[in-house]
Write an enzyme that holds these catalytic residues in place. Structure first.
Site, PDB file in Angstrom:
ATOM      1  N   TYR A   1      42.568 137.368  13.929  1.00  0.00           N
ATOM      2  CA  TYR A   1      43.608 137.973  14.761  1.00  0.00           C
ATOM      3  C   TYR A   1      43.278 137.710  16.217  1.00  0.00           C
ATOM      4  CZ  TYR A   1      40.157 141.597  15.764  1.00  0.00           C
ATOM      5  OH  TYR A   1      39.032 142.248  16.172  1.00  0.00           O
TER       6      TYR A   1
ATOM      7  N   GLU B   1       2.021 151.482  25.699  1.00  0.00           N
ATOM      8  CA  GLU B   1       1.190 150.330  25.321  1.00  0.00           C
ATOM      9  C   GLU B   1       0.958 149.412  26.510  1.00  0.00           C
ATOM     10  OE1 GLU B   1       1.612 148.344  21.418  1.00  0.00           O
ATOM     11  OE2 GLU B   1       3.311 149.706  21.154  1.00  0.00           O
TER      12      GLU B   1
ATOM     13  N   THR C   1      40.941 145.114  20.068  1.00  0.00           N
ATOM     14  CA  THR C   1      41.558 145.011  18.743  1.00  0.00           C
ATOM     15  C   THR C   1      42.650 146.060  18.568  1.00  0.00           C
ATOM     16  OG1 THR C   1      39.574 144.075  17.793  1.00  0.00           O
ATOM     17  CG2 THR C   1      41.030 145.173  16.264  1.00  0.00           C
TER      18      THR C   1
ATOM     19  N   LYS D   1      27.472 150.763  18.970  1.00  0.00           N
ATOM     20  CA  LYS D   1      28.181 150.109  17.861  1.00  0.00           C
ATOM     21  C   LYS D   1      27.149 149.643  16.844  1.00  0.00           C
ATOM     22  CE  LYS D   1      31.822 146.736  16.942  1.00  0.00           C
ATOM     23  NZ  LYS D   1      32.751 145.708  17.438  1.00  0.00           N
TER      24      LYS D   1
ATOM     25  N   THR E   1      36.121 147.235  21.088  1.00  0.00           N
ATOM     26  CA  THR E   1      34.922 147.962  20.670  1.00  0.00           C
ATOM     27  C   THR E   1      33.613 147.212  20.974  1.00  0.00           C
ATOM     28  OG1 THR E   1      34.985 147.049  18.429  1.00  0.00           O
ATOM     29  CG2 THR E   1      36.165 149.128  18.802  1.00  0.00           C
ATOM     30  N   ASP E   2      33.709 145.878  21.191  1.00  0.00           N
ATOM     31  CA  ASP E   2      32.462 145.100  21.349  1.00  0.00           C
ATOM     32  C   ASP E   2      31.599 145.604  22.501  1.00  0.00           C
ATOM     33  OD1 ASP E   2      33.384 143.565  19.292  1.00  0.00           O
ATOM     34  OD2 ASP E   2      33.701 141.736  20.462  1.00  0.00           O
TER      35      ASP E   2
HETATM   36  N1  ASP Z   1      36.438 141.655  19.922  1.00  0.00           N
HETATM   37  C1  ASP Z   1      37.207 142.879  19.935  1.00  0.00           C
HETATM   38  C2  ASP Z   1      37.054 143.523  21.282  1.00  0.00           C
HETATM   39  O1  ASP Z   1      36.001 144.023  21.590  1.00  0.00           O
HETATM   40  C3  ASP Z   1      36.769 143.782  18.830  1.00  0.00           C
HETATM   41  C4  ASP Z   1      37.380 145.158  18.820  1.00  0.00           C
HETATM   42  O2  ASP Z   1      38.068 145.614  19.706  1.00  0.00           O
HETATM   43  O3  ASP Z   1      37.129 145.858  17.819  1.00  0.00           O
HETATM   44  O4  ASP Z   1      37.990 143.519  22.028  1.00  0.00           O
END
Ligand code: ASP
Length: 354
Positions: free
Chosen positions: A51, A311, A38, A190, A117-118
């Site tokens: 986007y 457990e 992103t 995340k 970020t994923d």
């Molecule tokens: N789907 C995007 C990615 O991981 C989300 C992001 O970058 O925040 O590339």
């Protein structure tokens, strides 16, 4: 006399100016490896939710970060341009090998990697285990695309460059800079699908904070990483398949059997609670492990560690406890571990070490 005084003042001014030049700190040389996400995303307008990830190049991203070149001498390399949902071991191996090629050079002081970020936490953890240098390696992403009103990418990138040029970042393994916080690769996760403040390091705490390029350091990660890590990907071109099986009420045990049938060389259970699963799944997991497909018990719960023989009797069942690693990071460690033959005891030891 007045002439002499003037001469002395002029001389003093020259000496002071000379010292000022001599004392200018040398700017660090930073290489940015861009992979997409992103932070490189673009939308048709500044306020729309939809986007495309990985649409903007590193050169265009840098243009949106005024002052970046005051922090460092920067070179950019586009390694990939994908949303991190499409990140692969193929790209990660390319990134890791490039870092290991660049960092020994006296002309490179630190690396920044732009990334979605994923899957950022998995990539950070992978690089943390296979990069062979104490020099700073800093990953960065953003939650809003570059075209958004209040895009978070430019300041995140500015801060990441500053951290990569900061001597305090050395020896802490791979770091992630997001929203003014500096996380260590082992601990971050995340926590929100969309919020700008999405990354937390819930159990271990932050490595530090960074505000407008000024870092303040808190924790040094105690888990083994980078130069102390035994994993070497120099000659590795692919990683063994490891599947994650999710735990829930009435989970069918055949999810584990079918992972084995479909070619998984290792399995991670995103178990309930302390890495638990129902009785039928425990039997299926034990069968898989005893047949040579190691099964690591992690947890779908956000924090806490999975203990061995708590457990479930791991010793009898032949299972491994993930300790503090969440399922997606346990999968990375198991994939690397499977590059060579290991006893169940050795495998468990890895999860206590990394
Ligand atoms: N789907 C995007 C990615 O991981 C989300 C992001 O970058 O925040 O590339």
């Amino acid at each position: 006399m007045r002439l002499l005084n003037g001469f002395m003042v002029g001389l003093l001014a020259l000496v002071v100016a000379g010292q000022a030049v001599a004392q200018q700190p040398k700017k660090p040389n930073i290489v940015i490896l861009a992979t997409g996400g992103t932070i490189a995303g673009a939308a048709a307008s500044g306020t729309q939710a939809g986007y495309t990830s990985g649409a903007v190049t590193i050169d265009a991203m840098l243009k949106a970060v005024p002052g970046a070149t005051d922090l460092a001498n920067i070179k950019g390399e586009q390694i990939a341009n994908v949303g991190s949902q499409d990140m692969s071991f193929e790209v990660l191996l390319k990134v890791a090998k490039r870092i290991n090629e660049l960092l020994p050079s006296p002309d490179v002081d630190g690396i920044v990697i732009t990334h979605g970020t994923d899957t950022l936490e998995e990539s950070a953890f992978f690089l943390n285990l296979v990069v062979k240098s104490d020099e700073p390696v800093v990953m960065v992403g953003s939650m809003r695309p570059s075209t958004a009103v209040s895009a978070d990418g430019p300041l995140n990138l500015y801060n990441a460059i500053a951290v990569a040029g900061d001597a305090g970042a050395k020896g802490r393994g791979v770091l992630v800079v997001m929203n003014d916080w500096i996380h260590a690769a082992h601990s971050l996760t995340k926590t929100s699908t969309t919020a700008v403040q999405t990354f937390l390091s819930p159990v271990r705490g932050l490595a530090g904070i960074v505000a407008y390029g000024k870092s303040d350091w808190y924790n040094t990660p105690t888990w083994r990483h980078t130069t102390k890590s035994e994993f070497d990907i120099t000659n590795v071109t692919a990683l063994p398949r490891v599947d994650i099986v999710y735990g829930y009420v009435d989970m069918p045990a055949d999810a584990i059997d079918s992972a084995v049938r479909n070619g998984a060389k290792g399995i991670v259970i995103a178990g309930v609670g302390n890495g638990n699963m129902n009785a039928a799944s425990v039997q299926a997991a034990s069968r898989a492990a005893k047949a040579g497909v190691p099964v690591v018990r992690s947890s779908r719960v956000a924090t806490g560690s999975v203990g061995r023989n708590v457990e479930l009797k791991d010793d009898e069942l032949g299972l491994t406890a993930s300790d503090e690693l969440n399922p997606q990071k346990a999968r990375i460690l198991l994939s690397l571990a499977l590059l060579q033959k290991r006893t169940p005891e050795q495998l468990q030891q890895l999860f206590y070490t990394y």
